[in-house]
Motif scaffolding. Structure first.
Motif, PDB file in Angstrom:
ATOM      1  N   UNK A   7       0.888  -1.255  -0.446  1.00 33.04           N
ATOM      2  CA  UNK A   7       0.028   0.092   0.264  1.00 33.04           C
ATOM      3  C   UNK A   7       0.778   1.414   0.219  1.00 33.04           C
ATOM      4  N   UNK A   8       0.642   2.544  -0.216  1.00 37.65           N
ATOM      5  CA  UNK A   8       1.077   3.511  -0.100  1.00 37.65           C
ATOM      6  C   UNK A   8       1.528   3.801   0.805  1.00 37.65           C
ATOM      7  N   UNK A   9       1.000   3.639   2.093  1.00 37.29           N
ATOM      8  CA  UNK A   9       1.313   3.331   3.521  1.00 37.29           C
ATOM      9  C   UNK A   9       1.448   5.042   4.471  1.00 37.29           C
ATOM     10  N   UNK A  10       1.885   5.785   4.876  1.00 39.67           N
ATOM     11  CA  UNK A  10       1.900   6.299   5.631  1.00 39.67           C
ATOM     12  C   UNK A  10       2.088   8.011   4.886  1.00 39.67           C
ATOM     13  N   UNK A  11       1.456   8.840   5.576  1.00 41.39           N
ATOM     14  CA  UNK A  11       2.573  10.218   4.816  1.00 41.39           C
ATOM     15  C   UNK A  11       3.810  10.715   5.291  1.00 41.39           C
ATOM     16  N   UNK A  12       4.111  11.310   4.729  1.00 39.66           N
ATOM     17  CA  UNK A  12       5.862  11.401   5.265  1.00 39.66           C
ATOM     18  C   UNK A  12       6.097  12.919   5.502  1.00 39.66           C
ATOM     19  N   UNK A  13       5.878  13.669   4.034  1.00 39.38           N
ATOM     20  CA  UNK A  13       6.185  14.784   3.911  1.00 39.38           C
ATOM     21  C   UNK A  13       5.000  15.287   2.066  1.00 39.38           C
ATOM     22  N   UNK A  14       4.913  16.948   2.282  1.00 38.83           N
ATOM     23  CA  UNK A  14       4.340  17.845   1.059  1.00 38.83           C
ATOM     24  C   UNK A  14       4.751  18.379   0.783  1.00 38.83           C
ATOM     25  N   UNK A  15       4.391  19.103  -0.745  1.00 44.83           N
ATOM     26  CA  UNK A  15       4.709  20.605  -0.969  1.00 44.83           C
ATOM     27  C   UNK A  15       3.529  20.579  -1.919  1.00 44.83           C
ATOM     28  N   UNK A  24       4.398  12.630  -0.559  1.00 41.45           N
ATOM     29  CA  UNK A  24       4.898  11.506  -0.143  1.00 41.45           C
ATOM     30  C   UNK A  24       5.175  10.453   0.773  1.00 41.45           C
ATOM     31  N   UNK A  25       4.716   9.336   0.323  1.00 42.72           N
ATOM     32  CA  UNK A  25       4.436   8.254   1.606  1.00 42.72           C
ATOM     33  C   UNK A  25       5.907   7.850   1.483  1.00 42.72           C
ATOM     34  N   UNK A  26       4.882   6.190   2.159  1.00 40.20           N
ATOM     35  CA  UNK A  26       6.527   5.664   3.155  1.00 40.20           C
ATOM     36  C   UNK A  26       6.922   4.578   1.847  1.00 40.20           C
ATOM     37  N   UNK A  27       5.479   4.550   0.796  1.00 40.38           N
ATOM     38  CA  UNK A  27       5.959   3.285  -0.090  1.00 40.38           C
ATOM     39  C   UNK A  27       5.794   4.170  -1.628  1.00 40.38           C
ATOM     40  N   UNK A  28       5.750   5.389  -1.473  1.00 42.99           N
ATOM     41  CA  UNK A  28       4.972   5.615  -3.329  1.00 42.99           C
ATOM     42  C   UNK A  28       4.797   7.235  -3.187  1.00 42.99           C
ATOM     43  N   UNK A  29       3.754   7.892  -3.812  1.00 42.83           N
ATOM     44  CA  UNK A  29       4.400   9.328  -4.535  1.00 42.83           C
ATOM     45  C   UNK A  29       3.136   9.449  -4.590  1.00 42.83           C
ATOM     46  N   UNK A  30       2.418  10.563  -4.518  1.00 44.95           N
ATOM     47  CA  UNK A  30       0.933  11.018  -5.291  1.00 44.95           C
ATOM     48  C   UNK A  30       1.102  12.604  -6.042  1.00 44.95           C
ATOM     49  N   UNK A  31       0.992  13.223  -6.742  1.00 39.01           N
ATOM     50  CA  UNK A  31       0.953  14.453  -7.653  1.00 39.01           C
ATOM     51  C   UNK A  31      -1.412  14.489  -7.697  1.00 39.01           C
ATOM     52  N   UNK A  32      -1.403  15.660  -7.116  1.00 36.37           N
ATOM     53  CA  UNK A  32      -2.447  16.259  -6.942  1.00 36.37           C
ATOM     54  C   UNK A  32      -2.480  17.299  -7.789  1.00 36.37           C
ATOM     55  N   UNK A  33      -3.922  17.922  -8.977  1.00 38.16           N
ATOM     56  CA  UNK A  33      -3.572  19.281  -9.698  1.00 38.16           C
ATOM     57  C   UNK A  33      -5.032  19.595  -9.852  1.00 38.16           C
ATOM     58  N   UNK A  34      -5.065  20.725  -9.617  1.00 37.13           N
ATOM     59  CA  UNK A  34      -6.468  21.128 -10.008  1.00 37.13           C
ATOM     60  C   UNK A  34      -5.944  21.473 -11.445  1.00 37.13           C
ATOM     61  N   UNK A  35      -7.332  20.620 -12.334  1.00 35.72           N
ATOM     62  CA  UNK A  35      -7.774  21.012 -13.762  1.00 35.72           C
ATOM     63  C   UNK A  35      -8.669  22.878 -14.157  1.00 35.72           C
ATOM     64  N   UNK A  36      -9.173  22.395 -13.113  1.00 35.88           N
ATOM     65  CA  UNK A  36     -10.368  23.662 -12.879  1.00 35.88           C
ATOM     66  C   UNK A  36     -10.910  23.265 -11.448  1.00 35.88           C
TER      67      UNK A  36
END
Length: 127
Positions: A7-15, A24-36
């Protein structure tokens, strides 16, 4: 041959980025982008590199105003129409309208995981 389910695991940091958030999580990275104010693109990867091309959204992001708040063990991105909440414990995502009603959420205990190279995403829409 079997692979461990990751699983992605717990959150570690964000910007905060120009159009969203990089997490950034323990095992993954998330990218969230607002298009509108009505469209948000959420990507999850096991590596830090994201291809900006998407088949889901065929436009460039608008200049969307949004706030990022970190509290109660979660991240909350809030725009003019909805909030996107990321659980700090397991990176599950929930979307709510501004009245706090859930619009969409990752299924509890399931969410996103990898089994080898296979990705599993289990969510629930509230309509």
């Amino acid at each position: 041959m079997s692979f461990p389910v990751v699983s992605p695991g717990a959150l570690e940091n964000h910007r905060k980025t120009e159009d969203g958030l990089f997490v950034q999580t323990e095992n993954a990275f998330l990218q969230i982008r607002f298009f509108s104010q009505s469209v948000v693109n959420v990507r999850l990867s096991r590596t830090e590199d994201f291809d900006l091309h998407t088949y889901a959204v065929i436009r460039e992001p608008d200049n969307v105003a949004f706030e990022v708040e970190s509290s109660d063990g979660q991240l909350r991105l809030t725009g003019e129409k909805f909030s996107l909440i990321i659980s700090g414990a397991d990176a599950r995502i929930r979307m709510e309208n501004l009245s706090g009603e859930v619009i969409n959420e990752d299924e509890k205990g399931l969410g996103t995981s990898w089994n080898g190279q296979q990705v599993s995403k289990i969510g629930r829409a509230h309509v």
